[in-house]
Scaffold this motif. Structure first.
Motif, PDB file in Angstrom:
ATOM      1  N   HIS B  81      19.602   0.432  79.852  1.00  0.00           N
ATOM      2  CA  HIS B  81      18.241   0.391  80.382  1.00  0.00           C
ATOM      3  C   HIS B  81      17.737   1.812  80.660  1.00  0.00           C
ATOM      4  O   HIS B  81      16.570   2.123  80.447  1.00  0.00           O
ATOM      5  N   ASP B  82      18.639   2.655  81.129  1.00  0.00           N
ATOM      6  CA  ASP B  82      18.261   4.054  81.333  1.00  0.00           C
ATOM      7  C   ASP B  82      17.928   4.715  79.993  1.00  0.00           C
ATOM      8  O   ASP B  82      16.951   5.466  79.882  1.00  0.00           O
ATOM      9  N   ILE B  83      18.734   4.430  79.001  1.00  0.00           N
ATOM     10  CA  ILE B  83      18.469   5.007  77.669  1.00  0.00           C
ATOM     11  C   ILE B  83      17.129   4.516  77.132  1.00  0.00           C
ATOM     12  O   ILE B  83      16.344   5.291  76.574  1.00  0.00           O
ATOM     13  N   ASP B  84      16.861   3.228  77.317  1.00  0.00           N
ATOM     14  CA  ASP B  84      15.568   2.697  76.872  1.00  0.00           C
ATOM     15  C   ASP B  84      14.413   3.463  77.513  1.00  0.00           C
ATOM     16  O   ASP B  84      13.415   3.767  76.856  1.00  0.00           O
ATOM     17  N   GLU B  85      14.568   3.759  78.784  1.00  0.00           N
ATOM     18  CA  GLU B  85      13.479   4.463  79.479  1.00  0.00           C
ATOM     19  C   GLU B  85      13.309   5.885  78.936  1.00  0.00           C
ATOM     20  O   GLU B  85      12.178   6.360  78.774  1.00  0.00           O
ATOM     21  N   ILE B  86      14.420   6.529  78.635  1.00  0.00           N
ATOM     22  CA  ILE B  86      14.336   7.879  78.047  1.00  0.00           C
ATOM     23  C   ILE B  86      13.658   7.821  76.672  1.00  0.00           C
ATOM     24  O   ILE B  86      12.803   8.646  76.343  1.00  0.00           O
ATOM     25  N   VAL B  87      14.014   6.820  75.886  1.00  0.00           N
ATOM     26  CA  VAL B  87      13.401   6.679  74.557  1.00  0.00           C
ATOM     27  C   VAL B  87      11.910   6.382  74.691  1.00  0.00           C
ATOM     28  O   VAL B  87      11.063   7.054  74.086  1.00  0.00           O
ATOM     29  N   ASP B  88      11.582   5.383  75.496  1.00  0.00           N
ATOM     30  CA  ASP B  88      10.193   4.922  75.581  1.00  0.00           C
ATOM     31  C   ASP B  88       9.277   5.956  76.230  1.00  0.00           C
ATOM     32  O   ASP B  88       8.111   6.093  75.847  1.00  0.00           O
ATOM     33  N   SER B  89       9.791   6.647  77.208  1.00  0.00           N
ATOM     34  CA  SER B  89       8.945   7.586  77.946  1.00  0.00           C
ATOM     35  C   SER B  89       9.012   9.002  77.351  1.00  0.00           C
ATOM     36  O   SER B  89       8.010   9.538  76.884  1.00  0.00           O
ATOM     37  N   HIS B  90      10.216   9.549  77.328  1.00  0.00           N
ATOM     38  CA  HIS B  90      10.325  10.950  76.901  1.00  0.00           C
ATOM     39  C   HIS B  90      10.228  11.123  75.388  1.00  0.00           C
ATOM     40  O   HIS B  90       9.416  11.894  74.888  1.00  0.00           O
ATOM     41  N   LEU B  91      11.076  10.390  74.668  1.00  0.00           N
ATOM     42  CA  LEU B  91      11.145  10.646  73.221  1.00  0.00           C
ATOM     43  C   LEU B  91       9.892  10.159  72.492  1.00  0.00           C
ATOM     44  O   LEU B  91       9.478  10.762  71.506  1.00  0.00           O
TER      45      LEU B  91
END
Lengths: 108, 108
Positions: B81-91
């Protein structure tokens, strides 16, 4: 300021299928030489330079390759003399080594 | 512009001596999830995002860790879920995920 002033990643990818890969072109020796030079020069660590191994950077046609961040400067190199020049010029003084730049179009 | 708009490196370091290392804390699964999400979102490749495995990034006390360049933004994460947030927001959108930032003092 970023945690490391400069962060260098060497592709050390190996392939078993016969395709070109940086590991078959002296990348490991170049990585080790860079790491030991950076340490010997007192550049290593926080606020300085970190030299890391990385998986396939997907620019294999120009291999072996390494990239210096945050500048996003990509190098191709042949031997330890090239690495010495990158250390002495770019990593110590911030001067990009133009002759070793990976051409912008080189991909996999 | 740099070859990749964003280049993400996951520490996948393993240690045999019992010291903490990212590989013992789910880093491999997080790396694979990030890579597949980036691909699924159509972000992968030149001009886009590259997700790489890396050796020890030497900030083990905050592990597992990953760094996004050229911004030099460091993350610590727990699950996909943390990775998803990094992908969706940052990347995808360039918005740093503040709650997952690795505190600046965390070293080895």
């Amino acid at each position: 300021m970023s945690y490391y002033e400069r962060h260098v990643f060497f592709c050390l990818n190996q392939r078993e299928n016969g395709e070109a890969a940086c590991a078959q072109q002296g990348a490991q020796a170049a990585f080790e030489h860079c790491k030991s030079r950076v340490k010997a020069e007192g550049l290593a660590g926080r606020g300085g330079v970190r030299v890391n191994k990385a998986g396939c950077l997907d620019r294999c046609a120009g291999g072996p390759v390494a990239v210096v961040y945050p500048e996003a400067v990509w190098y191709t190199f042949v031997d330890r003399h090239d690495i010495d020049e990158i250390v002495d010029s770019h990593l110590k003084q911030g001067r990009v080594v133009e002759r070793l730049l990976l051409p912008p179009d080189v991909g996999r």
